[in-house]
Design a protein around this motif. Sequence first.
Motif, PDB file in Angstrom:
ATOM      1  N   GLY B  88       0.796  -1.408  -0.096  1.00 36.40           N
ATOM      2  CA  GLY B  88       0.123   0.231  -0.442  1.00 36.40           C
ATOM      3  C   GLY B  88       1.167   1.091   0.228  1.00 36.40           C
ATOM      4  O   GLY B  88       0.355   1.719   0.673  1.00 36.40           O
ATOM      5  N   ALA B  89       1.649   1.454  -0.363  1.00 33.48           N
ATOM      6  CA  ALA B  89       2.971   2.251  -0.484  1.00 33.48           C
ATOM      7  C   ALA B  89       2.736   2.500  -2.277  1.00 33.48           C
ATOM      8  O   ALA B  89       2.629   1.838  -3.563  1.00 33.48           O
ATOM      9  N   ALA B  90       3.389   3.785  -2.594  1.00 31.31           N
ATOM     10  CA  ALA B  90       3.675   4.451  -4.147  1.00 31.31           C
ATOM     11  C   ALA B  90       4.865   4.123  -4.553  1.00 31.31           C
ATOM     12  O   ALA B  90       5.393   4.155  -3.765  1.00 31.31           O
ATOM     13  N   PRO B  91       4.605   3.886  -6.104  1.00 31.64           N
ATOM     14  CA  PRO B  91       5.734   4.027  -6.703  1.00 31.64           C
ATOM     15  C   PRO B  91       6.709   4.907  -5.754  1.00 31.64           C
ATOM     16  O   PRO B  91       6.697   6.792  -6.344  1.00 31.64           O
ATOM     17  N   GLY B  92       8.542   4.665  -5.987  1.00 26.91           N
ATOM     18  CA  GLY B  92       9.666   5.874  -5.704  1.00 26.91           C
ATOM     19  C   GLY B  92       9.718   6.032  -3.884  1.00 26.91           C
ATOM     20  O   GLY B  92       9.982   6.858  -3.673  1.00 26.91           O
ATOM     21  N   GLU B  93       8.206   5.421  -3.416  1.00 28.41           N
ATOM     22  CA  GLU B  93       8.405   5.111  -1.758  1.00 28.41           C
ATOM     23  C   GLU B  93       9.033   3.893  -1.037  1.00 28.41           C
ATOM     24  O   GLU B  93       9.367   3.805   0.283  1.00 28.41           O
ATOM     25  N   VAL B  94      10.084   3.179  -1.660  1.00 28.28           N
ATOM     26  CA  VAL B  94      10.123   1.843  -1.384  1.00 28.28           C
ATOM     27  C   VAL B  94      11.654   1.353  -2.140  1.00 28.28           C
ATOM     28  O   VAL B  94      11.026   1.574  -3.135  1.00 28.28           O
ATOM     29  N   ILE B  95      12.503   1.459  -1.239  1.00 28.84           N
ATOM     30  CA  ILE B  95      14.070   0.690  -2.040  1.00 28.84           C
ATOM     31  C   ILE B  95      14.298  -0.806  -1.683  1.00 28.84           C
ATOM     32  O   ILE B  95      14.072  -0.640  -0.092  1.00 28.84           O
ATOM     33  N   ALA B  96      14.731  -1.844  -2.269  1.00 25.78           N
ATOM     34  CA  ALA B  96      14.925  -3.085  -2.095  1.00 25.78           C
ATOM     35  C   ALA B  96      16.514  -2.948  -1.833  1.00 25.78           C
ATOM     36  O   ALA B  96      17.233  -2.941  -2.957  1.00 25.78           O
ATOM     37  N   CYS B  97      16.875  -3.518  -0.716  1.00 24.65           N
ATOM     38  CA  CYS B  97      18.142  -3.125  -0.573  1.00 24.65           C
ATOM     39  C   CYS B  97      18.078  -3.692   0.845  1.00 24.65           C
ATOM     40  O   CYS B  97      18.218  -3.600   1.776  1.00 24.65           O
ATOM     41  N   ASP B  98      20.217  -3.979   1.198  1.00 23.78           N
ATOM     42  CA  ASP B  98      20.894  -4.132   1.884  1.00 23.78           C
ATOM     43  C   ASP B  98      19.876  -5.377   3.435  1.00 23.78           C
ATOM     44  O   ASP B  98      19.161  -5.448   2.640  1.00 23.78           O
ATOM     45  N   SER B  99      20.029  -5.202   4.345  1.00 23.19           N
ATOM     46  CA  SER B  99      19.366  -6.336   5.668  1.00 23.19           C
ATOM     47  C   SER B  99      18.622  -5.499   6.347  1.00 23.19           C
ATOM     48  O   SER B  99      18.573  -4.247   6.270  1.00 23.19           O
ATOM     49  N   VAL B 100      17.442  -5.851   6.827  1.00 23.82           N
ATOM     50  CA  VAL B 100      16.761  -5.121   7.856  1.00 23.82           C
ATOM     51  C   VAL B 100      17.777  -4.259   8.639  1.00 23.82           C
ATOM     52  O   VAL B 100      16.981  -3.141   8.915  1.00 23.82           O
ATOM     53  N   THR B 101      18.568  -5.347   8.863  1.00 23.73           N
ATOM     54  CA  THR B 101      19.627  -4.898  10.238  1.00 23.73           C
ATOM     55  C   THR B 101      19.961  -3.237   9.878  1.00 23.73           C
ATOM     56  O   THR B 101      19.565  -1.967  10.419  1.00 23.73           O
TER      57      THR B 101
END
Lengths: 411, 411
Positions: B88-101
């Motif tokens: 439920g987010a918009a494009p440009g609001e999320v990036i996939a990278c690194d770890s949760v930590t």
Amino acid sequence: MTDFPSLAEAEARDAADPLAGWRDRFTLPEGVIYLDGNSLGALPVATRALMHDAVDRQWGEGLIRSWNDADWIGAPRRIGDKIAALIGAAPGEVIACDSVTVNLYKLMGAILAARPGQGRTILTESGNFPTDLHVAAGIAAQHSLVLDACSREAIADRIGPDVALIVLTHVHYKTGERFDMAAIQALADAHGVPLIWDLSHSTGAVPLNLAADAARFAVGCGYKYLNGGPGAPAFLYVAAEALEFLGSPIQGWMGHAAPFAMTDDYAPAPGIERFLAGTPPMLSLLALEAGVDLMLEADRDALWTKSQALFDFLGQLMATRCPELQPITPARADLRGSHASFAHPNAWPINRALIDAGVIGDFRAPDVLRLGLTPLYLGFADIWHAVDRLATIMGEGRWQRSEYSAPTRVT
Amino acid sequence: MTDFPSLAEAEARDAADPLAGWRDRFTLPEGVIYLDGNSLGALPVATRALMHDAVDRQWGEGLIRSWNDADWIGAPRRIGDKIAALIGAAPGEVIACDSVTVNLYKLMGAILAARPGQGRTILTESGNFPTDLHVAAGIAAQHSLVLDACSREAIADRIGPDVALIVLTHVHYKTGERFDMAAIQALADAHGVPLIWDLSHSTGAVPLNLAADAARFAVGCGYKYLNGGPGAPAFLYVAAEALEFLGSPIQGWMGHAAPFAMTDDYAPAPGIERFLAGTPPMLSLLALEAGVDLMLEADRDALWTKSQALFDFLGQLMATRCPELQPITPARADLRGSHASFAHPNAWPINRALIDAGVIGDFRAPDVLRLGLTPLYLGFADIWHAVDRLATIMGEGRWQRSEYSAPTRVT
């Protein structure tokens, strides 16, 4: 008639090359001469099978059990120990994890936290690899320090009591210049200033002996000369005697003394594992291991000898056939890494035209053509053909074609 | 004769299950009932082929060119946009990278740096997932704040002007309890306190609508319900309106506005890419994308409906056949995630015996047997057989065998 080495001479040198057989250990595409192994190393044949196994069997069949059964949990340390053997470090001094950027951050943060109030600046080289400069600038601000990025020539004079921390890239990503590790380390030690080495363009490329050079802190890259795959995890080195004083600023569960005790309180792992943060990207980590295993198998003295021979051969050819491109990498072997860079105001379109001619080199802004010399899978005839094609591009002015005029992303 | 659902009933429910066909999209090992997809998701069939392609063709053939030709460079944002659609987010609001930590660290550091001097504590839940607590403790010390880890019941009362930042895990990794996101977010907003949600056990598991719930900051895991592979990269979410005020404390070159301009000065990317640090582990990232693609294809309402049915079915069976194990996960669907946990003082050997009986669940210290319900590849008969085997283990006291007495690592 020619004043440069002939193709026949190149082929004769390949025939006499004790490392020539190593090329078959890599899967290189047909018709491509790959001079960018210093940016992304080639795919080892063994890695293909290993990755299929990692996906299909370890993940697909083993599922969560593989953390123990395939020793995924031990991979960062296991691979770290293998990298240690490549760089003159001891087992337990290296951990494979995260990226160079994140490892630099962790190590800089750990050192600064361990020595509060000592020094006023973070010293580095202007024109250093951007991530080193950016991380240093960010952490300098966080610790109320000033970033001092000065010229290579000025570094030695700047080392003194004002300096809180030094970060240097051992082999320069663009020019290929190499610092004298032992000399600079001794200078830093004389002033009691901690020094982090970025070994990204050194590891698997030039002789390294961190113990002999008394280096205490380093990070390095997995996807260049270690052939660990695109964006392979990086490594972090802390000499054993320094470890107990350092704690990672990123306190992750994988760096805990007992990750699966799941306690609320943080207690750092006694060993180098304390620099782990989150769950490691296992598929990428296993690909790195295959690349490291291959490098461990190779005769590293022979590699460096061949790197020098390739460099000299390239230099001789370039000087006679492409004199318009200005060599900027030191000719003296002990002053450089394993890539050769050439400056030309039109390096960008020249590199594009070269790629279209089947020779993959690299452009580095603003004006550098960078050619990586990876002795495991490059021969003298490769170098000969590469320069031959470049000479044709230069002679025909082919790089001036409109298709090469618009910059696009170049990695 | 029995007061619990029969196997025939389970099979009938599977036959009527509109999601039953999804099981064939995963490669699960023969003879194993996998109730640990909340720890490491199963391998999608499509991922196998994609990873072979990523290794053999994209890396092996494409080499460095794949950064552009296969759009490796766009992968963190591209995959981020796909995850955005799941939460439920918009494009440009999320990036996939690194770890949760690492993502938690970056986001906490960014928020605290943007609001200096506001608040005295970092508020979180005691017994939260360890990495959340450890990262928070570390960054609290760095910012001269106090970590306030209090009970779930006390959280709401603690939110006030003293709080600099709140970090909550939406679905608890052990108990499965779920916070009311909209309610807690509204409370935090009423006091003007920023709140980071850890969605590790929520994403792909329960309905999420960050926009509707007014959540502004979140991180989440790629290797659980997203089936992204072991240690898959994580994600980081910042609502568009908050982005411009935030800069990552880890200033890496991949987060630069123009990474390949290779300038000395840092300038954050205008978009969510500013939270990138180093070069992403591409093989792991591509495996994550395949998992996310599969999840995007599924009907998420149907998934949650089935998750509830599986939970209720499991609860019914457990209550009658394994009453010694105490359910600790809320029965009410809106108060929990997609796993079911049971307390027993001997949960550790019970889980080992269960694994040996072909049912892979999970132990969480000190006394929890955790069973993940992943509706994409689990059916009612799986649940029936799992409980049947557990009942046998309990009835025979098989977990008391000496082979199950010595704790080893459990992930």
